[in-house]
Design a protein around this motif. Structure first.
Motif, PDB file in Angstrom:
ATOM      1  N   GLU A 405     -35.994  -8.348  21.561  1.00  0.00           N
ATOM      2  CA  GLU A 405     -34.935  -9.276  21.962  1.00  0.00           C
ATOM      3  C   GLU A 405     -35.465 -10.368  22.881  1.00  0.00           C
ATOM      4  OE1 GLU A 405     -32.014  -6.709  23.631  1.00  0.00           O
ATOM      5  OE2 GLU A 405     -31.460  -5.831  21.690  1.00  0.00           O
ATOM      6  N   LEU A 406     -36.389 -10.004  23.765  1.00  0.00           N
ATOM      7  CA  LEU A 406     -36.965 -11.011  24.653  1.00  0.00           C
ATOM      8  C   LEU A 406     -37.804 -12.016  23.859  1.00  0.00           C
ATOM      9  CD1 LEU A 406     -37.354 -12.181  27.399  1.00  0.00           C
ATOM     10  CD2 LEU A 406     -38.996 -10.374  27.937  1.00  0.00           C
ATOM     11  N   GLN A 407     -38.546 -11.537  22.861  1.00  0.00           N
ATOM     12  CA  GLN A 407     -39.289 -12.455  21.990  1.00  0.00           C
ATOM     13  C   GLN A 407     -38.336 -13.444  21.316  1.00  0.00           C
ATOM     14  OE1 GLN A 407     -42.040 -10.390  19.270  1.00  0.00           O
ATOM     15  NE2 GLN A 407     -42.161  -8.742  20.759  1.00  0.00           N
ATOM     16  N   GLN A 408     -37.214 -12.932  20.815  1.00  0.00           N
ATOM     17  CA  GLN A 408     -36.249 -13.794  20.125  1.00  0.00           C
ATOM     18  C   GLN A 408     -35.612 -14.797  21.080  1.00  0.00           C
ATOM     19  OE1 GLN A 408     -33.984 -10.510  18.448  1.00  0.00           O
ATOM     20  NE2 GLN A 408     -34.599 -11.092  16.375  1.00  0.00           N
ATOM     21  N   GLU A 409     -35.321 -14.364  22.303  1.00  0.00           N
ATOM     22  CA  GLU A 409     -34.758 -15.274  23.297  1.00  0.00           C
ATOM     23  C   GLU A 409     -35.728 -16.407  23.618  1.00  0.00           C
ATOM     24  OE1 GLU A 409     -31.804 -15.416  25.242  1.00  0.00           O
ATOM     25  OE2 GLU A 409     -31.033 -14.123  23.661  1.00  0.00           O
ATOM     26  N   ILE A 410     -36.993 -16.061  23.787  1.00  0.00           N
ATOM     27  CA  ILE A 410     -37.999 -17.088  24.091  1.00  0.00           C
ATOM     28  C   ILE A 410     -38.169 -18.031  22.913  1.00  0.00           C
ATOM     29  CG2 ILE A 410     -40.426 -17.489  24.666  1.00  0.00           C
ATOM     30  CD1 ILE A 410     -40.390 -14.756  26.115  1.00  0.00           C
ATOM     31  N   LEU A 411     -38.279 -17.457  21.694  1.00  0.00           N
ATOM     32  CA  LEU A 411     -38.437 -18.275  20.488  1.00  0.00           C
ATOM     33  C   LEU A 411     -37.288 -19.266  20.321  1.00  0.00           C
ATOM     34  CD1 LEU A 411     -39.637 -15.886  17.623  1.00  0.00           C
ATOM     35  CD2 LEU A 411     -40.797 -17.937  18.414  1.00  0.00           C
ATOM     36  N   SER A 412     -36.085 -18.804  20.584  1.00  0.00           N
ATOM     37  CA  SER A 412     -34.900 -19.649  20.401  1.00  0.00           C
ATOM     38  C   SER A 412     -34.752 -20.672  21.518  1.00  0.00           C
ATOM     39  CB  SER A 412     -33.643 -18.772  20.338  1.00  0.00           C
ATOM     40  OG  SER A 412     -33.742 -17.837  19.288  1.00  0.00           O
ATOM     41  N   ASP A 413     -35.567 -20.564  22.536  1.00  0.00           N
ATOM     42  CA  ASP A 413     -35.526 -21.482  23.679  1.00  0.00           C
ATOM     43  C   ASP A 413     -34.140 -21.490  24.329  1.00  0.00           C
ATOM     44  OD1 ASP A 413     -36.664 -23.171  25.497  1.00  0.00           O
ATOM     45  OD2 ASP A 413     -36.551 -24.970  24.246  1.00  0.00           O
ATOM     46  N   ASN A 414     -33.562 -20.292  24.428  1.00  0.00           N
ATOM     47  CA  ASN A 414     -32.229 -20.157  25.026  1.00  0.00           C
ATOM     48  C   ASN A 414     -32.271 -20.079  26.548  1.00  0.00           C
ATOM     49  OD1 ASN A 414     -30.926 -20.134  22.540  1.00  0.00           O
ATOM     50  ND2 ASN A 414     -31.103 -17.916  22.321  1.00  0.00           N
ATOM     51  N   LEU A 415     -33.461 -19.851  27.106  1.00  0.00           N
ATOM     52  CA  LEU A 415     -33.587 -19.648  28.546  1.00  0.00           C
ATOM     53  C   LEU A 415     -34.269 -20.842  29.195  1.00  0.00           C
ATOM     54  CD1 LEU A 415     -34.951 -15.969  28.399  1.00  0.00           C
ATOM     55  CD2 LEU A 415     -32.573 -16.681  28.703  1.00  0.00           C
ATOM     56  N   THR A 445     -44.110 -18.002  25.759  1.00  0.00           N
ATOM     57  CA  THR A 445     -43.355 -18.912  26.624  1.00  0.00           C
ATOM     58  C   THR A 445     -44.067 -20.244  26.783  1.00  0.00           C
ATOM     59  OG1 THR A 445     -42.362 -17.106  27.875  1.00  0.00           O
ATOM     60  CG2 THR A 445     -42.487 -19.226  28.973  1.00  0.00           C
ATOM     61  N   SER A 446     -45.367 -20.191  26.991  1.00  0.00           N
ATOM     62  CA  SER A 446     -46.136 -21.419  27.210  1.00  0.00           C
ATOM     63  C   SER A 446     -46.078 -22.339  25.997  1.00  0.00           C
ATOM     64  CB  SER A 446     -47.588 -21.066  27.546  1.00  0.00           C
ATOM     65  OG  SER A 446     -48.322 -22.212  27.890  1.00  0.00           O
ATOM     66  N   ILE A 447     -46.146 -21.751  24.798  1.00  0.00           N
ATOM     67  CA  ILE A 447     -46.110 -22.557  23.579  1.00  0.00           C
ATOM     68  C   ILE A 447     -44.725 -23.161  23.365  1.00  0.00           C
ATOM     69  CG2 ILE A 447     -46.313 -22.486  21.060  1.00  0.00           C
ATOM     70  CD1 ILE A 447     -48.448 -20.303  21.423  1.00  0.00           C
ATOM     71  N   VAL A 448     -43.689 -22.332  23.506  1.00  0.00           N
ATOM     72  CA  VAL A 448     -42.324 -22.802  23.264  1.00  0.00           C
ATOM     73  C   VAL A 448     -41.906 -23.838  24.302  1.00  0.00           C
ATOM     74  CG1 VAL A 448     -39.895 -22.103  23.216  1.00  0.00           C
ATOM     75  CG2 VAL A 448     -41.616 -20.690  22.078  1.00  0.00           C
ATOM     76  N   LYS A 449     -42.296 -23.636  25.552  1.00  0.00           N
ATOM     77  CA  LYS A 449     -41.862 -24.507  26.652  1.00  0.00           C
ATOM     78  C   LYS A 449     -42.836 -25.659  26.914  1.00  0.00           C
ATOM     79  CE  LYS A 449     -38.110 -22.389  28.188  1.00  0.00           C
ATOM     80  NZ  LYS A 449     -36.797 -23.073  28.190  1.00  0.00           N
ATOM     81  N   LYS A 450     -43.862 -25.785  26.058  1.00  0.00           N
ATOM     82  CA  LYS A 450     -44.898 -26.809  26.280  1.00  0.00           C
ATOM     83  C   LYS A 450     -45.523 -26.663  27.669  1.00  0.00           C
ATOM     84  CE  LYS A 450     -42.200 -30.275  24.958  1.00  0.00           C
ATOM     85  NZ  LYS A 450     -41.772 -31.660  24.582  1.00  0.00           N
ATOM     86  N   GLY A 451     -45.826 -25.431  28.006  1.00  0.00           N
ATOM     87  CA  GLY A 451     -46.396 -25.119  29.307  1.00  0.00           C
ATOM     88  C   GLY A 451     -45.359 -24.462  30.203  1.00  0.00           C
ATOM     89  N   ILE A 452     -45.832 -23.749  31.223  1.00  0.00           N
ATOM     90  CA  ILE A 452     -44.957 -23.073  32.170  1.00  0.00           C
ATOM     91  C   ILE A 452     -44.993 -23.843  33.490  1.00  0.00           C
ATOM     92  CG2 ILE A 452     -44.498 -20.897  33.381  1.00  0.00           C
ATOM     93  CD1 ILE A 452     -46.086 -19.478  31.171  1.00  0.00           C
ATOM     94  N   ARG A 453     -43.843 -24.085  34.064  1.00  0.00           N
ATOM     95  CA  ARG A 453     -43.815 -24.822  35.331  1.00  0.00           C
ATOM     96  C   ARG A 453     -44.692 -24.124  36.363  1.00  0.00           C
ATOM     97  NH1 ARG A 453     -37.925 -26.348  37.394  1.00  0.00           N
ATOM     98  NH2 ARG A 453     -37.999 -24.081  37.770  1.00  0.00           N
ATOM     99  N   GLU A 454     -45.356 -24.920  37.187  1.00  0.00           N
ATOM    100  CA  GLU A 454     -46.310 -24.392  38.157  1.00  0.00           C
ATOM    101  C   GLU A 454     -45.674 -23.327  39.048  1.00  0.00           C
ATOM    102  OE1 GLU A 454     -50.007 -23.922  39.492  1.00  0.00           O
ATOM    103  OE2 GLU A 454     -49.585 -25.627  38.175  1.00  0.00           O
ATOM    104  N   GLN A 455     -44.441 -23.551  39.450  1.00  0.00           N
ATOM    105  CA  GLN A 455     -43.759 -22.597  40.328  1.00  0.00           C
ATOM    106  C   GLN A 455     -43.624 -21.226  39.659  1.00  0.00           C
ATOM    107  OE1 GLN A 455     -39.933 -23.989  41.604  1.00  0.00           O
ATOM    108  NE2 GLN A 455     -39.347 -22.055  42.579  1.00  0.00           N
TER     109      GLN A 455
END
Length: 670
Positions: A405-415, A445-455
């Motif tokens: 479910e977490l994989q699907q949430e990340i893939l869908s960019d719901n978060l 997460t990094s791929i879907v979000k085009k990187g992870i915010r530094e924070q």
């Protein structure tokens, strides 16, 4: 469907080559039997090729022992065997170990011994130089066995079986996996008696382009060495192939080669096909899986196994009902004996009895494997749900479902960024998963979000260090170095092109996941999901169509695209396919002689793709390894297309991988 190349000949060729080497060794001496000292990793490959009893007949090997530099205490055996044959890979470390054994244990006492060294390597010149530098040249007879890899794991799967698919070497900048894969492709061409004549090449990614260049150089060098009869054979086959458009389309050989970096997403997701889950939870080695508690070993692709071809590509939720249905059919066949009265019918039943017993054996074996996948998936969770069929034929556990479910949430960019990071940490705190699972989620997460915010990246980095220690911390930093994960700091007052650094590298080519996902319809929306009759190739992963499968499909069909489509039959390829959100060089080549190009200046007639006795072939290759689910999805997309359903498919790859291998290959480079 006509088969252009039988992959079983790959194993036959390897054995014939090894037998020829042993015949050369026997001709040089008088020994009738050999002591075989072999690298343990290679012994597994040899065991895959043939049984020891058959190997003994082929080579006159009498006893086998392992190479072990530290504890080689087999001196008592040496007087019993005047011929000692070593077999190892051509790495510097292994050759150094063998040289140490020879110098300390054998050569000082080998006046009556014939000592031979077989090196499983194609790099003859370089390996000979290493042997000379190690100081054993002249003391041993050296032979090269270039035919060991690839191994035909299944009728349509050829693999070099490199550790982690060779990703560790590729991440370190080595071209060794490319050279080996190019050599394997050349071997296919040669072993097919040049019937495999590549007519189209579709390449995506830096490594694929390099591989193709290496292959072309090897092929041209090979042509300079062939005799006149072979050269005439090649020219005659070209004349037949390019007689007209129809003959060409009936003998088409497409080579599709992609870098692993084209789609790390499908590699880090949990596989949901039968074979994919076998690899994820039981482990598959050289095409075989084992259940030690049941003393069971299954070799996938066994020609006697009629069950595996039925279940290998299925979503696991369907496997239990299929196995139960098959078991009921077999039981019904057995029950017929109670109603037999006619002598001829009884004779017929007795004649079929062995076949029924064989089928029942394979049903039982796969049932045991499926049950143990369920047991591994549950992983100690108390809450499980029972589904009619195989007691519980759908993997179900708190941890397993939470991971999916977490994989699907990340893939869908719901978060958003903050909730995404919090969800990963919550999964880590609650289930204490292996490090690899957490890092797979971070890569995703990094791929879907085009990187992870530094924070958020700093928070993840701290928690990984606190939970998994220095090794986990170093692995994460190394992943950042390779840009498998990427931290970014977005400044609202700057344009996005200035505020965010590039998130791709040679090892991760997806620049804009949302855009490429929409363009290629990687996450198709369906009102009703039916695992028994899937509409698209998303049933092997968490609602995601592997880009590997989609790019192969796009060569022959654009049916997956939304909106109006031009369905007229044209020369297939990637023309007009929007891949702007995917970095990396793209190349497609129509491999025909200049003199034959006028034949293909017009549209290819649609009926030419449906000729009888077709012997056309698609070779799908991924540099850096393929997953079992990806192969299932490629089979699906080609199988549902009327133009490609009768084409033979061969997967030629550096190795079969799963998500954990991505992490292990990075850890290897720490």
């Amino acid at each position: 469907m006509g088969v252009l190349f039988d992959t079983r000949t790959v194993s036959q060729s390897a054995l014939e080559e090894l037998g020829a080497i042993f015949r050369q060794i026997s001709l040089l001496g008088t020994a009738s039997e050999h002591l075989f000292v072999v690298q343990k990793d290679l012994s597994r490959s040899i065991d895959f090729l043939t049984s020891f009893s058959n190997l003994k007949k082929l080579t006159k090997i009498s006893k086998v022992i392992w190479i072990d530099d530290a504890l080689f205490d087999h001196e008592h055996l040496l007087p019993l065997f005047p011929s000692i044959v070593f077999l190892c890979e051509g790495s510097m470390e292994m050759l150094d170990s063998v040289a140490g054994i020879l110098k300390r244990k054998i050569l000082p006492f080998s006046k009556t011994h014939q000592v031979s060294l077989i090196v499983a390597s194609r790099l003859v010149t370089a390996t000979e130089l290493v042997i000379e530098n190690l100081g054993i040249k002249g003391d041993v007879s050296v032979y090269f066995w270039p035919e060991l890899r690839p191994l035909a794991l299944e009728p349509d799967v050829l693999s070099l079986c490199l550790s982690q698919g060779g990703l560790g070497d590729l991440f370190a900048g080595s071209i060794a996996p490319l050279d080996q894969l190019a050599s394997a492709l050349l071997d296919l061409v040669i072993q097919s008696n040049y019937k495999i004549r590549l007519t189209n090449a579709f390449l995506k990614g830096e490594h694929s382009i390099k591989l193709w260049t290496i292959y072309q150089n090897k092929y041209q060098a090979h042509l300079t060495k062939v005799d006149a009869k072979t050269k005439k054979l090649i020219l005659d086959q070209d004349d037949t192939l390019f007689l007209d458009q129809h003959s060409f389309m009936n003998r088409n050989v497409d080579f599709v080669c992609l870098d692993r970096s084209v789609d790390l997403v499908s590699a880090v997701l949990t596989q949901l096909t039968y074979t994919g889950l076998c690899d994820e939870y039981l482990g598959v080695n050289l095409g075989s899986t084992t259940v030690p508690e049941e003393d069971l070993k299954i070799k996938f692709g066994d020609p006697d196994d009629e069950i595996y071809p039925v279940v290998r590509n299925l979503n696991f939720s369907m496997v239990g009902s299929v196995l139960n249905s098959k078991a009921r059919v077999l039981q019904a066949e057995y029950d017929k004996k109670n109603n037999l009265t006619d002598i001829e019918e009884m004779k017929k039943f007795v004649g079929e009895l062995n076949s029924l017993k064989e089928s029942q054996k394979w049903v039982q074996k796969h049932t045991v494997v499926a049950e143990n996948i369920l047991k591994a998936v549950r992983n100690g969770d108390v809450e499980t749900r029972v589904v009619p069929g195989l007691e519980a034929d759908t993997p179900s556990s708190n941890k397993f479902n939470a991971f999916l479910e977490l994989q699907q949430e990340i893939l869908s960019d719901n978060l958003d960024n903050k909730r995404n990071c919090a969800a990963i940490l919550q999964y880590m705190y609650e289930f204490e998963p292996p490090l690899s699972e957490v890092l797979r989620l971070i890569v995703l997460t990094s791929i879907v979000k085009k990187g992870i915010r530094e924070q958020e990246f700093e928070q993840l980095k701290t928690e990984v260090y606190n939970t998994y220690g220095l090794e986990g911390f170093k692995t994460l930093l190394n992943m950042r170095e390779l840009k498998l994960v990427y931290a970014r700091e977005s400044l609202s007052f700057l344009p996005s092109s200035m505020s965010e650094e590039a998130t791709t590298s040679a090892h991760q080519l997806i620049r804009d996941f949302g855009a490429i996902s929409t363009t290629l319809n990687l996450m198709p929306i369906s009102d009703h999901v039916d695992p028994e009759n899937p509409k698209d190739a998303d049933f092997g992963l968490a609602g995601y169509v592997p880009m590997v499968a989609r790019l192969v499909e796009a060569i022959y069909s654009r049916e997956f695209l939304a909106g109006p489509r031009d369905v007229r039959v044209r020369k297939h390829g990637w023309d007009n396919l929007d891949l702007s959100a995917l970095d990396g060089e793209l190349r497609q080549e129509f491999l025909i002689p200049e003199t034959k190009k006028p034949l293909f200046s017009s549209l290819i007639p649609s009926k030419s793709g449906r000729l009888a006795d077709r012997k056309d072939l698609v070779i799908v290759s991924v540099v850096g390894g393929m997953t079992y689910s990806e192969m299932s999805m490629v089979r699906f997309v080609l199988g549902k297309n009327s133009f490609t359903k009768d084409k033979q498919i061969i997967f030629l790859t550096t190795g079969i991988i799963k998500g954990d291998d991505i992490i292990e290959s990075v850890r290897y480079n720490c």
